[in-house]
Write an enzyme that holds these catalytic residues in place. Structure first.
Site, mmCIF file in Angstrom:
data_model
loop_
_atom_site.group_PDB
_atom_site.id
_atom_site.type_symbol
_atom_site.label_atom_id
_atom_site.label_comp_id
_atom_site.label_asym_id
_atom_site.label_seq_id
_atom_site.Cartn_x
_atom_site.Cartn_y
_atom_site.Cartn_z
ATOM 1 N N SER A 218 0.104 8.548 16.333
ATOM 2 C CA SER A 218 -0.730 8.492 17.697
ATOM 3 C C SER A 218 -1.321 10.337 17.465
ATOM 4 C CB SER A 218 -0.139 8.264 19.425
ATOM 5 O OG SER A 218 0.248 7.325 19.044
ATOM 6 N N GLY B 176 -7.307 -1.274 8.320
ATOM 7 C CA GLY B 176 -5.567 -1.648 8.560
ATOM 8 C C GLY B 176 -5.247 -0.998 10.175
ATOM 9 N N ARG B 177 -5.955 -0.129 10.584
ATOM 10 C CA ARG B 177 -5.214 0.490 11.890
ATOM 11 C C ARG B 177 -5.727 -0.947 12.718
ATOM 12 N NH1 ARG B 177 -7.539 6.716 10.455
ATOM 13 N NH2 ARG B 177 -4.725 6.776 9.982
ATOM 14 N N PHE C 143 0.883 -0.936 -0.270
ATOM 15 C CA PHE C 143 -0.132 -0.358 0.200
ATOM 16 C C PHE C 143 0.911 1.096 0.233
ATOM 17 C CE2 PHE C 143 -1.916 3.187 2.977
ATOM 18 C CZ PHE C 143 -3.420 3.250 1.848
ATOM 19 N N GLU D 288 0.778 3.637 10.005
ATOM 20 C CA GLU D 288 -0.754 3.910 9.676
ATOM 21 C C GLU D 288 -1.559 4.741 10.120
ATOM 22 O OE1 GLU D 288 -2.765 0.270 8.535
ATOM 23 O OE2 GLU D 288 -1.277 -0.977 7.839
ATOM 24 N N ASP E 61 -9.296 2.410 8.595
ATOM 25 C CA ASP E 61 -10.175 2.324 9.509
ATOM 26 C C ASP E 61 -9.871 0.986 10.033
ATOM 27 O OD1 ASP E 61 -10.664 4.803 9.685
ATOM 28 O OD2 ASP E 61 -12.006 4.057 8.632
ATOM 29 N N GLN F 13 12.720 -3.196 31.887
ATOM 30 C CA GLN F 13 12.768 -3.391 33.327
ATOM 31 C C GLN F 13 13.059 -4.339 34.347
ATOM 32 O OE1 GLN F 13 13.658 0.564 33.447
ATOM 33 N NE2 GLN F 13 14.076 0.244 35.925
ATOM 34 N N ARG G 66 14.267 -15.388 38.184
ATOM 35 C CA ARG G 66 15.997 -14.924 38.300
ATOM 36 C C ARG G 66 15.324 -14.415 40.038
ATOM 37 N NH1 ARG G 66 20.510 -12.533 37.865
ATOM 38 N NH2 ARG G 66 20.789 -10.192 38.031
ATOM 39 N N GLY H 78 16.120 -6.333 33.578
ATOM 40 C CA GLY H 78 17.286 -5.093 34.056
ATOM 41 C C GLY H 78 18.478 -5.185 33.174
HETATM 42 N N1 CAA Z 1 -13.751 7.267 6.021
HETATM 43 C C1 CAA Z 1 -14.370 7.529 5.058
HETATM 44 N N2 CAA Z 1 -14.191 8.905 4.214
HETATM 45 C C2 CAA Z 1 -13.582 9.277 4.643
HETATM 46 C C3 CAA Z 1 -12.289 9.050 5.848
HETATM 47 C C4 CAA Z 1 -13.066 8.280 6.483
HETATM 48 N N3 CAA Z 1 -12.136 7.283 7.282
HETATM 49 N N4 CAA Z 1 -10.827 10.226 6.468
HETATM 50 C C5 CAA Z 1 -11.722 10.756 5.322
HETATM 51 N N5 CAA Z 1 -12.676 10.659 4.388
HETATM 52 C C6 CAA Z 1 -12.881 11.275 3.951
HETATM 53 C C7 CAA Z 1 -13.717 12.834 3.967
HETATM 54 O O1 CAA Z 1 -14.919 12.464 4.689
HETATM 55 C C8 CAA Z 1 -13.933 14.010 2.585
HETATM 56 O O2 CAA Z 1 -14.546 13.780 1.975
HETATM 57 P P1 CAA Z 1 -15.525 14.642 0.995
HETATM 58 O O3 CAA Z 1 -14.682 15.717 0.090
HETATM 59 O O4 CAA Z 1 -16.531 13.987 0.586
HETATM 60 O O5 CAA Z 1 -15.700 15.532 2.419
HETATM 61 C C9 CAA Z 1 -11.891 13.221 2.023
HETATM 62 O O6 CAA Z 1 -11.952 12.328 2.960
HETATM 63 C C10 CAA Z 1 -11.135 13.630 3.043
HETATM 64 O O7 CAA Z 1 -10.539 13.679 4.439
HETATM 65 P P2 CAA Z 1 -9.870 15.343 5.799
HETATM 66 O O8 CAA Z 1 -11.106 16.609 4.969
HETATM 67 O O9 CAA Z 1 -10.996 14.844 7.259
HETATM 68 O O10 CAA Z 1 -8.405 15.352 5.275
HETATM 69 P P3 CAA Z 1 -7.663 15.631 6.269
HETATM 70 O O11 CAA Z 1 -7.014 16.291 4.661
HETATM 71 O O12 CAA Z 1 -8.362 16.863 6.560
HETATM 72 O O13 CAA Z 1 -6.984 14.170 6.318
HETATM 73 C C11 CAA Z 1 -6.588 12.994 8.393
HETATM 74 C C12 CAA Z 1 -7.269 13.391 7.466
HETATM 75 C C13 CAA Z 1 -6.962 11.292 9.271
HETATM 76 C C14 CAA Z 1 -5.016 13.596 9.017
HETATM 77 C C15 CAA Z 1 -5.702 11.785 7.192
HETATM 78 O O14 CAA Z 1 -4.787 12.768 6.223
HETATM 79 C C16 CAA Z 1 -4.696 10.556 8.209
HETATM 80 O O15 CAA Z 1 -5.673 9.496 7.881
HETATM 81 N N6 CAA Z 1 -3.641 11.271 7.632
HETATM 82 C C17 CAA Z 1 -2.430 9.858 8.479
HETATM 83 C C18 CAA Z 1 -2.636 9.439 6.806
HETATM 84 C C19 CAA Z 1 -1.720 8.262 7.442
HETATM 85 O O16 CAA Z 1 -2.415 6.666 8.118
HETATM 86 N N7 CAA Z 1 -0.585 7.555 6.602
HETATM 87 C C20 CAA Z 1 -0.433 5.664 6.702
HETATM 88 C C21 CAA Z 1 0.148 5.361 5.591
HETATM 89 S S1 CAA Z 1 0.666 3.467 5.299
HETATM 90 C C22 CAA Z 1 2.043 3.313 6.427
HETATM 91 O O17 CAA Z 1 1.643 3.288 7.257
HETATM 92 C C23 CAA Z 1 3.157 1.748 5.866
HETATM 93 C C24 CAA Z 1 2.526 0.702 5.810
HETATM 94 O O18 CAA Z 1 2.876 0.248 4.976
HETATM 95 C C25 CAA Z 1 1.698 -0.273 6.932
#
Ligand code: CAA
Length: 387
Positions: free
Chosen positions: A372, A248-249, A126, A369, A246, A342, A274, A345
């Protein structure tokens, strides 16, 4: 030791025992070496594929096991307790690319990719983050330009788990044009395969933990992607990515619970063996209180995880529970592994004993993903949306 607050079904117990035995035989003996050598044998993925662990939530029609989310997470915890690096490969594959193709793929896309993915013959990845777009994922810059029956992609993706070894990668790229930017609604999701012209694997990161899991950047250099590889609508890729995260977390929360459980089990055993001041250190209340708090936080993390999984399977938005679950489980993993060190040790601080690896592996669960801090933003936003 059984401390599941929510009783597992007979089927879940059978799968849990099967995966635990598999992990003890095929993963635990190799985990320290893989960590030292910063790689794992692809053969372990093949074996997991044969058991169905790479298609746990895919329907049987696509060669998956057709199981519910909770059962998948029970299995994932077992893999994570053996090695968090293998667990993240399993989590990313099951939660993100396979589910995205299942949910938004056409019949033809599903036929092409899901069966080999379910069998573990194709490993999934991804690609959302970029060097300048981490927490602010919607600011991503990789550009896709439509040319006839292809899209041409240019740019760099970063922090891609399984990236260098993956066979199917879902990559998010801008489908809007520079003169008409559409923000989060100007992003598409593309199915990328390494054979595409212009696809290159970039730098492999040298990480503190999860060292056996390859994390790479991907370079798209005029990469020509058939238009048939676009998933769903060209402007909906960001929303697909968020909905997929949602799920993946929950996988990362299960990984964190597995890491924490392993740290607890090692600590409980070590504390009974120990001896200091003439008795086993588990006779001291200071150590007992630590173990009690560790067990309590792990049980709470697992209970919230199962609750979040049930909410997901009931349908509707599970963003808030998913973020709560990842937040609690990842901070628990970090806290529990700190306590474990801890209790051990000085022995906790050396590579000969298992807890320093667990401590290093735990940290990333608070970061990838969604950090926090991002989980707290998602939770808080929904609190206000509900009021
Ligand atoms: N479900 C459905 N729709 C969603 C949604 C969700 N969970 N989250 C956002 N949306 C929709 C919103 O409703 C909005 O839709 P509209 O255009 O219709 O209004 C659109 O998406 C934009 O959403 P936001 O305005 O909330 O977007 P934002 O720019 O404010 O960002 C954020 C929100 C939660 C900060 C998001 O950017 C985020 O989750 N950031 C973290 C990124 C992340 O988790 N990256 C991990 C990468 S993968 C990885 O880690 C590597 C790996 O391989 C393990």
């Amino acid at each position: 030791m059984s401390w599941a607050l929510i009783p597992l079904t007979d089927e879940q117990r059978t799968i849990q025992a099967m995966v635990r035995d598999f992990a003890r035989e095929h993963i635990t003996p190799c985990a320290a070496q893989w960590d030292r050598e910063s790689h794992f044998e692809r053969g372990v993925i093949d074996e997991m594929g044969k058991l169905g662990l790479l298609g746990m939530m895919l329907p049987e029609a696509h060669d998956g096991l057709g199981l519910d989310t909770c059962t998948y997470l029970v299995a994932l915890e077992e893999i994570a307790a053996a090695d968090a690096s293998i667990a993240v490969a399993m989590s990313v594959h099951n939660s993100l690319p396979t589910q995205m193709i299942l949910r938004w793929g056409t019949e033809a896309q599903q036929q092409l990719w899901l069966r080999p993915m379910a069998r573990g013959e194709f490993l999934g990845a991804f690609a959302l983050s970029e060097p300048e777009a981490g927490s602010d994922a919607a600011s991503l810059r990789v550009q896709a330009v439509r040319e006839g029956d292809h899209w041409v992609l240019n740019g760099v993706k970063s922090w891609v788990t399984n990236g260098g070894t993956a066979d199917v990668i879902i990559a998010m790229a801008r489908t809007d044009t520079p003169d008409k930017r559409r923000g989060a609604r100007g992003i598409g999701a593309f199915v990328i395969t390494p054979d595409l012209p212009g696809f290159k694997v970039g730098k492999k990161e040298d990480k503190m933990g999860l060292r056996a899991s390859p994390t790479v950047s991907l370079i798209f250099d005029n990469m020509r992607v058939p238009a048939t590889n676009l998933l769903g609508e060209p402007g909906s890729g960001f929303v697909y990515a968020m909905q997929s995260l949602d799920n993946g977390r929950l996988g990362i929360a299960a990984q964190a619970v597995g890491i924490a459980r392993a740290a607890f089990e090692h600590s409980a055993r070590y504390a009974s063996e120990r001896k200091q001041f003439g008795q086993s250190i588990n006779q001291f209340q200071g150590i007992q209180f630590k173990l009690a708090d560790m067990a309590t936080r792990i049980a709470a993390s697992r209970a919230l995880l199962y609750m979040a999984a049930a909410a997901k399977d009931r349908g509707g938005s599970n963003s808030q529970f998913s973020s709560m679950s990842k937040l609690l489980a990842s901070e628990t993993a970090m806290w529990v592994t700190t306590q474990a060190m801890q209790i051990f040790g000085g022995y906790g601080y050396i590579t000969e004993y298992p807890v320093e690896k667990l401590f290093r592996d735990a940290k990333i669960t608070e970061i990838y993903e969604g950090t926090s801090e991002i989980q707290r933003i998602v939770i808080a936003r929904e609190l206000y949306a509900q009021s």
